[in-house]
Scaffold this motif. Structure first.
Motif, PDB file in Angstrom:
ATOM      1  N   THR A 156      36.255 -39.739 -51.389  1.00  0.00           N
ATOM      2  CA  THR A 156      35.708 -38.801 -50.414  1.00  0.00           C
ATOM      3  C   THR A 156      35.005 -37.647 -51.115  1.00  0.00           C
ATOM      4  O   THR A 156      35.504 -37.120 -52.109  1.00  0.00           O
ATOM      5  N   GLU A 164      31.865 -19.907 -49.617  1.00  0.00           N
ATOM      6  CA  GLU A 164      31.051 -21.065 -49.967  1.00  0.00           C
ATOM      7  C   GLU A 164      30.501 -20.913 -51.382  1.00  0.00           C
ATOM      8  O   GLU A 164      30.074 -19.823 -51.766  1.00  0.00           O
ATOM      9  N   THR A 183      29.868 -29.739 -54.553  1.00  0.00           N
ATOM     10  CA  THR A 183      30.783 -30.750 -54.012  1.00  0.00           C
ATOM     11  C   THR A 183      31.616 -31.364 -55.121  1.00  0.00           C
ATOM     12  O   THR A 183      31.313 -31.209 -56.314  1.00  0.00           O
ATOM     13  N   GLN A 184      32.659 -32.068 -54.708  1.00  0.00           N
ATOM     14  CA  GLN A 184      33.468 -32.821 -55.658  1.00  0.00           C
ATOM     15  C   GLN A 184      33.903 -34.141 -55.021  1.00  0.00           C
ATOM     16  O   GLN A 184      34.001 -34.252 -53.791  1.00  0.00           O
ATOM     17  N   SER A 241      33.921 -33.861 -50.949  1.00  0.00           N
ATOM     18  CA  SER A 241      34.293 -32.635 -50.231  1.00  0.00           C
ATOM     19  C   SER A 241      33.580 -31.440 -50.845  1.00  0.00           C
ATOM     20  O   SER A 241      33.208 -31.444 -52.023  1.00  0.00           O
ATOM     21  N   LEU A 242      33.413 -30.417 -50.029  1.00  0.00           N
ATOM     22  CA  LEU A 242      32.790 -29.183 -50.488  1.00  0.00           C
ATOM     23  C   LEU A 242      33.778 -28.363 -51.302  1.00  0.00           C
ATOM     24  O   LEU A 242      34.981 -28.344 -51.014  1.00  0.00           O
ATOM     25  N   LEU A 300      36.790 -36.780 -54.492  1.00  0.00           N
ATOM     26  CA  LEU A 300      38.240 -36.905 -54.550  1.00  0.00           C
ATOM     27  C   LEU A 300      38.646 -38.293 -55.040  1.00  0.00           C
ATOM     28  O   LEU A 300      37.811 -39.192 -55.190  1.00  0.00           O
ATOM     29  N   ASP A 336      34.994 -24.716 -52.419  1.00  0.00           N
ATOM     30  CA  ASP A 336      34.942 -23.315 -51.995  1.00  0.00           C
ATOM     31  C   ASP A 336      34.878 -22.382 -53.195  1.00  0.00           C
ATOM     32  O   ASP A 336      35.359 -22.710 -54.287  1.00  0.00           O
TER      33      ASP A 336
END
Length: 369
Positions: free
Chosen positions: A231, A175, A224-225, A233-234, A227, A236
């Motif tokens: 959307t 994370e 986060t980003q 998304s987290l 898309l 990593d």
């Protein structure tokens, strides 16, 4: 009392019982070996192969927020905020990437957003045994008591060394966390640029009001980003890690032994006693956080170099072959019962050497004096 101390006391009790039984089985002949037979001293040198010791590297891929003892608030990508006088109103000592700045209507830098990141690993561990580590031992046997024509008793003094080395290289996903602060610039304007670095001067220039540094080190967020389809998304973390242990175990032992002749040239050697082992090591953790969120790789390399004494007991059993009156060869095993090793921590990475009851298979030669 821990398990290791129980083992040590058991070895000592076994030694006493063995001596008592031997005295009850063999006729007393002399307090010492008869003068005409002579007391024998045997020097020995051997090679030992280790078995039964494990090493573990735990909490891999975990990286803390960047630290720098020379500045108040260090951030990634080379940005920092330094407050030399906390009782003042402002600071001119800061550095930022223009890529992290916003442009005002006048073409100058209006605000700067500084971020720092940490990686939370997914709990990956690495475990390996140190079997087949080859070491050596030197020592002497002193014949003292003659209990029968076939059985003698004496004392052993010996010391040796066995290397303890391990390395592991991997990439760990986890994370990705971020802490940010956004501050406006005051004073003389700084023309905005598409790239480059601004480094403030302690002597004057643009400044940041201390009241505008609203930074809570206890607050963080997952990165986060967005898309292409909208959307969220987290993101990593991806940590490339190299973990290296270079060390060794030096062991000194003293004890008693019994030798029983099976034939004129072949005999069994049984030894019991106490040992003291010094485990020395250098453990290095080299981790690099790679993410498109950072403009440069965040790397942390840390090393500790320490040692620890471990007390215990040992038992050994050898088969000895007398090649001639002065030279013998032997082969057998030596088992130790020692205290637990204390795990160490480097940043967030923990390493441990699990000694347990290590066994060392041994072979070598003896020279009699």
């Amino acid at each position: 009392m821990n398990r290791s101390m129980y083992r040590i006391l058991s070895i000592l009790l076994l030694t006493g019982l063995t001596v008592s039984q031997l005295w009850s089985q063999f006729e007393y002949r002399s307090s010492w070996i008869l003068a005409q037979e002579g007391r024998k001293q045997k020097a020995f040198a051997g090679v030992k192969v280790l078995a039964g010791v494990d090493v573990s590297f735990n909490n891999l891929g975990v990286m803390p927020y960047i630290e720098n003892e020379n500045v108040t608030y260090p951030f990634n990508d080379g940005d920092f905020l330094h407050v030399p006088y906390p009782d003042g109103d402002f600071t001119t000592q800061f550095q930022f990437q223009f890529a992290n700045a916003t442009e005002g209507a006048d073409g100058n830098v209006e605000t700067v957003t500084m971020s720092r990141f940490r990686a939370g690993g997914d709990g990956e561990d690495y475990k390996s045994n140190l079997d087949f580590s080859v070491g050596w031992e030197l020592g002497s046997h002193y014949d003292v008591w003659r209990l029968s024509n076939k059985l003698s008793m004496g004392f052993t003094v010996a010391g040796g060394f066995t290397p303890l080395n391990a390395d592991y290289e991997t990439t760990i996903s986890g994370e990705l966390y971020r802490q940010t602060v956004t501050v406006p610039l005051n004073g003389p304007g700084i023309p905005y640029q598409d790239s480059g670095v601004y480094n403030g001067s302690p002597l004057g220039g643009p400044y940041i009001l201390l009241d505008d540094i609203l930074f809570d080190p206890n607050t963080e967020e997952r990165v986060t980003q967005v898309l292409a389809d909208g959307t969220v998304s987290l993101v990593d973390s991806e940590v490339e890690g190299i973990y290296t242990l270079n060390g060794g175990m030096g062991t000194f032992r003293v004890g008693t032994y019994f030798e029983y002749y099976l034939t004129e040239k072949l005999l069994i050697h049984l030894g019991l006693g106490l040992s003291a082992s010094y485990v020395s090591f250098e453990f290095e953790v080299d981790q690099s956080l790679i993410s498109s969120t950072l403009s440069s790789v965040y790397q942390v390399t840390s090393t500790i170099n320490e040692g620890e004494w471990l007390l215990g007991a040992y038992a050994e059993l050898n088969l000895v072959y007398r090649m001639n009156q002065k030279t013998s060869i032997y082969a057998g095993a030596q088992s130790h019962f020692i205290e637990d090793f204390k795990a160490r921590k480097v940043n967030e990475t923990v390493f441990d050497v699990r000694m347990g009851s290590p066994t060392q298979f041994q072979t070598g030669f003896e020279l009699e004096f």
